[in-house]
Scaffold this motif. Structure first.
Motif, PDB file in Angstrom:
ATOM      1  N   ARG A 111       0.564  -0.951   0.069  1.00 11.80           N
ATOM      2  CA  ARG A 111       0.068  -0.001   0.164  1.00 11.80           C
ATOM      3  C   ARG A 111       0.773   1.328  -0.067  1.00 11.80           C
ATOM      4  O   ARG A 111       1.829   1.329   0.365  1.00 11.80           O
ATOM      5  CB  ARG A 111      -0.832   0.017   0.980  1.00 11.80           C
ATOM      6  CG  ARG A 111      -2.046  -1.122   1.023  1.00 11.80           C
ATOM      7  CD  ARG A 111      -3.036  -0.952   2.291  1.00 11.80           C
ATOM      8  NE  ARG A 111      -3.568   0.446   2.419  1.00 11.80           N
ATOM      9  CZ  ARG A 111      -4.882   0.714   1.434  1.00 11.80           C
ATOM     10  NH1 ARG A 111      -5.536  -0.308   0.938  1.00 11.80           N
ATOM     11  NH2 ARG A 111      -5.394   2.072   1.536  1.00 11.80           N
ATOM     12  N   HIS A 112       0.315   2.285  -0.409  1.00  8.84           N
ATOM     13  CA  HIS A 112       0.782   3.623  -0.535  1.00  8.84           C
ATOM     14  C   HIS A 112       1.586   3.970   0.927  1.00  8.84           C
ATOM     15  O   HIS A 112       2.916   4.667   0.928  1.00  8.84           O
ATOM     16  CB  HIS A 112       0.164   4.726  -1.235  1.00  8.84           C
ATOM     17  CG  HIS A 112      -0.272   4.302  -2.808  1.00  8.84           C
ATOM     18  ND1 HIS A 112       0.626   4.903  -3.635  1.00  8.84           N
ATOM     19  CD2 HIS A 112      -1.244   3.937  -3.260  1.00  8.84           C
ATOM     20  CE1 HIS A 112       0.211   4.574  -4.923  1.00  8.84           C
ATOM     21  NE2 HIS A 112      -1.118   3.936  -4.675  1.00  8.84           N
ATOM     22  N   ASP A 184      -4.218   1.459  -5.926  1.00 12.35           N
ATOM     23  CA  ASP A 184      -4.021   1.843  -4.298  1.00 12.35           C
ATOM     24  C   ASP A 184      -2.875   1.076  -3.659  1.00 12.35           C
ATOM     25  O   ASP A 184      -2.620   1.265  -2.496  1.00 12.35           O
ATOM     26  CB  ASP A 184      -5.400   1.430  -3.472  1.00 12.35           C
ATOM     27  CG  ASP A 184      -5.584  -0.122  -3.742  1.00 12.35           C
ATOM     28  OD1 ASP A 184      -4.941  -0.773  -4.319  1.00 12.35           O
ATOM     29  OD2 ASP A 184      -6.848  -0.484  -3.072  1.00 12.35           O
ATOM     30  N   HIS A 185      -2.140   0.623  -4.446  1.00  7.81           N
ATOM     31  CA  HIS A 185      -0.783  -0.249  -3.834  1.00  7.81           C
ATOM     32  C   HIS A 185       0.479   0.708  -5.143  1.00  7.81           C
ATOM     33  O   HIS A 185       0.221   1.185  -6.114  1.00  7.81           O
ATOM     34  CB  HIS A 185      -0.538  -1.480  -4.328  1.00  7.81           C
ATOM     35  CG  HIS A 185      -1.591  -2.283  -3.262  1.00  7.81           C
ATOM     36  ND1 HIS A 185      -3.036  -1.996  -2.947  1.00  7.81           N
ATOM     37  CD2 HIS A 185      -1.143  -3.019  -2.157  1.00  7.81           C
ATOM     38  CE1 HIS A 185      -3.329  -2.739  -1.978  1.00  7.81           C
ATOM     39  NE2 HIS A 185      -2.189  -3.485  -1.502  1.00  7.81           N
TER      40      HIS A 185
END
Length: 226
Positions: A111-112, A184-185
């Motif tokens: 994930r970010h 979203d990753h």
């Protein structure tokens, strides 16, 4: 695992396929003579009937549906580790895969906002431990939202300084090679600098790997016969 699920790309089946013993004729792009399709997206069958090209339950690709459907793809389970300012850090990752043999590259997704991603960016290195079937407890501990504890874990360190879990089936040490956006990753690509199986796992009777399927940790029942 729930902490850092990997994104999977699913390709739809070909349009021409057998369904209930009938053959679906794929529409021709040439226009005249092309098989008509019904408004629901079905094709014309050789026997004159129509049926939608896809059977089963069709779902909108929202996050819940993605997790449900992609969960049917069984994966291995790893713990990716790195060295952060506060010490060792790690997370359970099941999006790990080999990318290339020459050069030796692997990838996984984080994930970010992953603290592990921050540590990998800062240090430029990480390690991957491929978990054995008996390490389900370790997988759950490193899948939580808090910082995992390495207390009580038997670890080895190599050139990267990142810990390798001794009970693992195998390990890889990597240098950060590339990083790409992935929804979203972030997609992290590592160049492998060292790898191997640990001494006690090199025997023919070593533990099976840990797997993840439909939201549950499992072990392989047996190898398929060739």
């Amino acid at each position: 695992m729930a902490s850092d699920p990997g994104a999977r790309t699913l390709l739809p089946p070909p349009l021409a396929q057998a369904r209930n013993g009938r053959t679906l004729n794929a529409p021709s792009p040439d226009g005249p003579g092309a098989n008509a399709q019904d408004p629901a997206g079905g094709g014309e069958f050789a026997d004159g009937g129509t049926e939608p090209p896809f059977g089963g339950e069709a779902m909108s690709p929202d996050p819940a549906a993605m997790r449900r459907v992609c969960g049917h793809f069984a994966t291995g389970v790893t713990v990716v580790t790195a060295v952060a300012d506060e010490g060792w850090i790690g997370a359970t990752v099941n999006s790990f895969t080999s990318v290339s043999l020459d050069p030796p590259w692997v990838l996984f997704c984080l994930r970010h906002d992953s603290r592990l991603l921050t540590a990998i960016r800062a240090g430029g290195q990480f390690a991957v431990s491929i978990l054995a079937a008996g390490q389900s407890g370790v997988a759950m501990d490193f899948a939580g939202k808090g910082l995992p504890s390495f207390d009580g874990l038997d670890c080895l360190t190599g050139a990267t300084g990142a810990p390798v879990l001794r009970g693992s089936v195998g390990y890889l040490e990597c240098r950060l090679a590339e990083e790409y956006p992935g929804g979203d990753h972030r997609i992290v690509v590592g160049a492998v600098t060292a790898l191997g199986v640990l001494g006690e796992r090199a025997a023919a009777d070593r533990d099976d790997p840990l797997t993840f399927y439909r939201g549950r940790l499992a072990r392989l029942d047996k190898e398929c016969e060739r």
